[in-house]
Scaffold this motif. Structure first.
Motif, PDB file in Angstrom:
ATOM      1  N   THR A 120       3.316   4.546  15.968  1.00 54.64           N
ATOM      2  CA  THR A 120       4.621   3.925  16.141  1.00 54.64           C
ATOM      3  C   THR A 120       4.991   3.239  14.827  1.00 54.64           C
ATOM      4  N   ARG A 121       6.213   2.750  14.733  1.00 56.64           N
ATOM      5  CA  ARG A 121       6.640   2.112  13.486  1.00 56.64           C
ATOM      6  C   ARG A 121       5.775   0.907  13.127  1.00 56.64           C
ATOM      7  N   LYS A 122       5.298   0.191  14.117  1.00 59.09           N
ATOM      8  CA  LYS A 122       4.475  -0.984  13.827  1.00 59.09           C
ATOM      9  C   LYS A 122       3.076  -0.601  13.323  1.00 59.09           C
ATOM     10  N   ASP A 123       2.698   0.676  13.496  1.00 62.90           N
ATOM     11  CA  ASP A 123       1.383   1.153  13.031  1.00 62.90           C
ATOM     12  C   ASP A 123       1.428   1.704  11.609  1.00 62.90           C
ATOM     13  N   VAL A 124       2.620   1.871  11.048  1.00 64.43           N
ATOM     14  CA  VAL A 124       2.755   2.603   9.787  1.00 64.43           C
ATOM     15  C   VAL A 124       1.944   1.962   8.675  1.00 64.43           C
ATOM     16  N   SER A 125       2.050   0.655   8.512  1.00 59.96           N
ATOM     17  CA  SER A 125       1.368  -0.019   7.405  1.00 59.96           C
ATOM     18  C   SER A 125      -0.148   0.148   7.496  1.00 59.96           C
ATOM     19  N   GLU A 126      -0.718  -0.078   8.680  1.00 63.40           N
ATOM     20  CA  GLU A 126      -2.168   0.028   8.843  1.00 63.40           C
ATOM     21  C   GLU A 126      -2.633   1.472   8.663  1.00 63.40           C
ATOM     22  N   SER A 127      -1.866   2.418   9.206  1.00 65.01           N
ATOM     23  CA  SER A 127      -2.233   3.835   9.064  1.00 65.01           C
ATOM     24  C   SER A 127      -2.160   4.278   7.606  1.00 65.01           C
ATOM     25  N   ALA A 128      -1.147   3.780   6.879  1.00 62.93           N
ATOM     26  CA  ALA A 128      -1.012   4.127   5.462  1.00 62.93           C
ATOM     27  C   ALA A 128      -2.169   3.560   4.647  1.00 62.93           C
ATOM     28  N   GLN A 129      -2.638   2.389   4.990  1.00 67.34           N
ATOM     29  CA  GLN A 129      -3.783   1.797   4.294  1.00 67.34           C
ATOM     30  C   GLN A 129      -5.040   2.620   4.520  1.00 67.34           C
ATOM     31  N   VAL A 130      -5.202   3.108   5.748  1.00 67.39           N
ATOM     32  CA  VAL A 130      -6.360   3.959   6.060  1.00 67.39           C
ATOM     33  C   VAL A 130      -6.317   5.247   5.229  1.00 67.39           C
ATOM     34  N   LEU A 131      -5.149   5.867   5.147  1.00 68.83           N
ATOM     35  CA  LEU A 131      -5.022   7.093   4.354  1.00 68.83           C
ATOM     36  C   LEU A 131      -5.213   6.816   2.863  1.00 68.83           C
ATOM     37  N   ALA A 132      -4.718   5.673   2.401  1.00 68.59           N
ATOM     38  CA  ALA A 132      -4.906   5.306   0.996  1.00 68.59           C
ATOM     39  C   ALA A 132      -6.386   5.166   0.665  1.00 68.59           C
ATOM     40  N   ASP A 133      -7.140   4.582   1.569  1.00 71.45           N
ATOM     41  CA  ASP A 133      -8.586   4.443   1.390  1.00 71.45           C
ATOM     42  C   ASP A 133      -9.237   5.829   1.370  1.00 71.45           C
ATOM     43  N   ALA A 134      -8.818   6.692   2.311  1.00 67.23           N
ATOM     44  CA  ALA A 134      -9.417   8.023   2.425  1.00 67.23           C
ATOM     45  C   ALA A 134      -9.160   8.877   1.189  1.00 67.23           C
ATOM     46  N   PHE A 135      -7.991   8.709   0.562  1.00 61.73           N
ATOM     47  CA  PHE A 135      -7.593   9.581  -0.545  1.00 61.73           C
ATOM     48  C   PHE A 135      -7.760   8.951  -1.916  1.00 61.73           C
ATOM     49  N   PHE A 136      -8.424   7.811  -1.991  1.00 61.93           N
ATOM     50  CA  PHE A 136      -8.516   7.129  -3.279  1.00 61.93           C
ATOM     51  C   PHE A 136      -9.215   7.982  -4.333  1.00 61.93           C
ATOM     52  N   ASP A 137     -10.236   8.751  -3.942  1.00 61.52           N
ATOM     53  CA  ASP A 137     -10.973   9.583  -4.901  1.00 61.52           C
ATOM     54  C   ASP A 137     -10.561  11.053  -4.826  1.00 61.52           C
ATOM     55  N   ASP A 138      -9.416  11.331  -4.232  1.00 58.39           N
ATOM     56  CA  ASP A 138      -8.936  12.697  -4.120  1.00 58.39           C
ATOM     57  C   ASP A 138      -8.484  13.204  -5.490  1.00 58.39           C
ATOM     58  N   PRO A 139      -8.851  14.430  -5.872  1.00 56.42           N
ATOM     59  CA  PRO A 139      -8.513  14.936  -7.213  1.00 56.42           C
ATOM     60  C   PRO A 139      -7.016  14.957  -7.512  1.00 56.42           C
ATOM     61  N   VAL A 140      -6.201  15.299  -6.527  1.00 52.51           N
ATOM     62  CA  VAL A 140      -4.754  15.325  -6.759  1.00 52.51           C
ATOM     63  C   VAL A 140      -4.215  13.916  -6.954  1.00 52.51           C
ATOM     64  N   MET A 141      -4.691  12.974  -6.163  1.00 55.13           N
ATOM     65  CA  MET A 141      -4.243  11.596  -6.309  1.00 55.13           C
ATOM     66  C   MET A 141      -4.706  11.010  -7.650  1.00 55.13           C
ATOM     67  N   GLU A 142      -5.910  11.357  -8.074  1.00 57.56           N
ATOM     68  CA  GLU A 142      -6.388  10.910  -9.380  1.00 57.56           C
ATOM     69  C   GLU A 142      -5.552  11.512 -10.505  1.00 57.56           C
ATOM     70  N   TRP A 143      -5.077  12.740 -10.302  1.00 56.94           N
ATOM     71  CA  TRP A 143      -4.224  13.385 -11.290  1.00 56.94           C
ATOM     72  C   TRP A 143      -2.866  12.665 -11.385  1.00 56.94           C
ATOM     73  N   MET A 144      -2.331  12.290 -10.238  1.00 60.65           N
ATOM     74  CA  MET A 144      -1.021  11.638 -10.230  1.00 60.65           C
ATOM     75  C   MET A 144      -1.103  10.202 -10.721  1.00 60.65           C
ATOM     76  N   TRP A 145      -2.212   9.520 -10.396  1.00 61.15           N
ATOM     77  CA  TRP A 145      -2.432   8.135 -10.836  1.00 61.15           C
ATOM     78  C   TRP A 145      -3.787   8.039 -11.545  1.00 61.15           C
ATOM     79  N   PRO A 146      -3.868   8.346 -12.810  1.00 64.15           N
ATOM     80  CA  PRO A 146      -5.162   8.263 -13.499  1.00 64.15           C
ATOM     81  C   PRO A 146      -5.729   6.845 -13.521  1.00 64.15           C
ATOM     82  N   ASP A 147      -4.854   5.856 -13.521  1.00 70.41           N
ATOM     83  CA  ASP A 147      -5.302   4.467 -13.547  1.00 70.41           C
ATOM     84  C   ASP A 147      -5.655   4.014 -12.128  1.00 70.41           C
ATOM     85  N   PRO A 148      -6.907   3.616 -11.872  1.00 67.32           N
ATOM     86  CA  PRO A 148      -7.324   3.258 -10.506  1.00 67.32           C
ATOM     87  C   PRO A 148      -6.526   2.107  -9.903  1.00 67.32           C
TER      88      PRO A 148
END
Length: 208
Positions: free
Chosen positions: A9-37
């Motif tokens: 739901t809309r109230k879950d968006v922030s928490e769900s986005a944080q979970v995905l951000a954690d999951a994809f922090f070391d993803d090669p595509v994300m590292e390519w888009m943001w080389p700076d950690p």
């Protein structure tokens, strides 16, 4: 284990986005888009929140997985058949968040998105798994499997195929367990990483 899956739901968006951000922090595509950690750590939650709020929620394909205490440990963003492409209005609404997320790397993010979009299958009948991830704290707890099975069961019941891109070669065997097969390799331009397109036909019960 106590894993449960429900719609975001809309109230879950922030928490769900944080979970995905954690999951994809070391993803090669994300590292390519943001080389700076540090910039990646700030940008990823904004990116996933914008995608979820302005596109995936409307299609009814955003789901989260919780533990027995109600803590979100995983999230997935699916698009129903014929609705994987973001509308012009949705793109306009999300643009300020994307500018905030990418800063001077907005052009790189757009190039990655355009490359992946241009390789998307033409067959409109499929469900598209745009994103799925589990937080580091939830890894190995069955949250990803629960999220996958939740939507794949529906695909099978409706006789519809599904499609995803794996941005880690090491994750290909995981998706193959669910019936996905690699159909092509997509190369991000200007020396970027590879992404593997994967397709799954609906699975039929041989006794059904």
């Amino acid at each position: 284990m106590g894993v449960s899956v429900r719609a975001v739901t809309r109230k879950d968006v922030s928490e769900s986005a944080q979970v995905l951000a954690d999951a994809f922090f070391d993803d090669p595509v994300m590292e390519w888009m943001w080389p700076d950690p540090a910039r990646r750590r700030r940008g990823l939650p904004l990116l996933f929140a914008a995608d979820m709020r302005y596109h995936h929620l409307a299609g009814g394909g955003a789901e989260l997985a919780m533990d027995a205490d109600g803590i979100v440990r995983g999230a997935a963003m699916w698009d129903p058949p014929g609705r994987w492409k973001q509308s012009t209005w949705s793109s306009v609404l999300s643009l300020p968040r994307l500018v905030q997320a990418f800063g001077g790397r907005l052009g790189v993010g757009a190039a990655v998105s355009g490359t992946i979009d241009s390789a998307h299958p033409a067959d409109p009948r499929h469900w598209y798994l745009a994103t799925i991830g589990t937080s580091s704290a939830g890894r190995g707890g069955g949250y990803g499997t629960a999220l996958m099975q939740s939507r794949l069961d529906r695909c099978d019941a409706e006789g519809l195929p599904s499609y995803l891109e794996s941005s880690k070669e090491g994750n290909i065997p995981y998706y193959e367990r669910f019936g996905f097969e690699v159909t092509r390799e997509i190369r991000i331009p200007d020396g970027g990483p590879a992404v593997w397109a994967m397709w799954r036909e609906p699975q039929r019960d041989p006794l059904g």
